[in-house]
Design an enzyme around this catalytic site. Structure first.
Site, PDB file in Angstrom:
ATOM      1  N   HIS A  80       0.818  -1.205   0.000  1.00  0.00           N
ATOM      2  CA  HIS A  80       0.000   0.000   0.000  1.00  0.00           C
ATOM      3  C   HIS A  80       0.854   1.258   0.000  1.00  0.00           C
ATOM      4  O   HIS A  80       2.011   1.246   0.442  1.00  0.00           O
ATOM      5  CB  HIS A  80      -0.938   0.002   1.199  1.00  0.00           C
ATOM      6  CG  HIS A  80      -2.026  -1.017   1.101  1.00  0.00           C
ATOM      7  ND1 HIS A  80      -3.049  -1.094   2.011  1.00  0.00           N
ATOM      8  CD2 HIS A  80      -2.261  -2.002   0.186  1.00  0.00           C
ATOM      9  CE1 HIS A  80      -3.867  -2.077   1.665  1.00  0.00           C
ATOM     10  NE2 HIS A  80      -3.400  -2.646   0.565  1.00  0.00           N
ATOM     11  N   GLU A 112       0.739   4.038   1.797  1.00  0.00           N
ATOM     12  CA  GLU A 112       1.195   4.479   3.118  1.00  0.00           C
ATOM     13  C   GLU A 112       2.333   3.594   3.625  1.00  0.00           C
ATOM     14  O   GLU A 112       3.297   4.078   4.215  1.00  0.00           O
ATOM     15  CB  GLU A 112       0.033   4.460   4.122  1.00  0.00           C
ATOM     16  CG  GLU A 112      -1.141   5.333   3.719  1.00  0.00           C
ATOM     17  CD  GLU A 112      -2.206   4.597   2.913  1.00  0.00           C
ATOM     18  OE1 GLU A 112      -3.366   5.048   2.944  1.00  0.00           O
ATOM     19  OE2 GLU A 112      -1.896   3.575   2.257  1.00  0.00           O
TER      20      GLU A 112
END
Length: 150
Positions: A79, A81
């Protein structure tokens, strides 16, 4: 002469640009970690370094009709993040006390990573259905706010 963007707009536009690098077939997400109005790291969602992208091999989650917001472990991608936090670790950049600007509300996995990495604020653009993530961030006292385009 164009109007100078405020900090939220400036950093969210960067996150939107970072998201254009995504190789995910389902959702393009970008993240920018900022501290004291300085960009520390960026990340977008895609396959781990050196592996084929989902664009090349397909998406297991898509092929199996996995509902959005569930079964994150089935995704071959990292992901946005997570990649932003990893970039800080890889290059020895402390993100403790930083703010993450992300194009989507973080999933529960990312919320836990951001919490343990010392992120103090999350500014997100688009909603993402993950009630556990919202509960964890609220319990942890991390400031979370939605970015509203001007």
């Amino acid at each position: 002469m164009s109007e100078r963007p405020d900090n939220d707009t400036y950093f969210m536009r960067m996150a939107e640009l970072v998201a254009t690098r995504s190789t995910c077939l389902r959702r393009h997400v970008g993240a920018v970690i900022v501290k004291e109005k300085r960009v520390l790291t960026t990340g977008y969602n895609g396959a781990p370094r050196g592996l084929k992208h989902c664009e090349e091999v397909g998406c297991v989650r898509q092929q199996n009709n996995v509902e959005s917001g569930t079964r994150h472990e089935l995704c071959r991608g990292v992901h946005a993040e997570q990649n932003a936090v990893i970039q800080g670790a890889y290059f020895g950049i402390s993100i403790k006390g930083g703010t993450v600007y992300t194009t989507n509300f973080p999933c529960v996995l990312c919320a836990k990573i951001l919490l343990n990495a010392g992120i103090e604020e999350i500014v997100y653009q688009d909603n993402y259905v993950d009630e556990l993530s919202k509960q964890i961030l609220e319990e942890a006292g991390i400031k979370v706010r939605r970015y509203e385009k001007n």
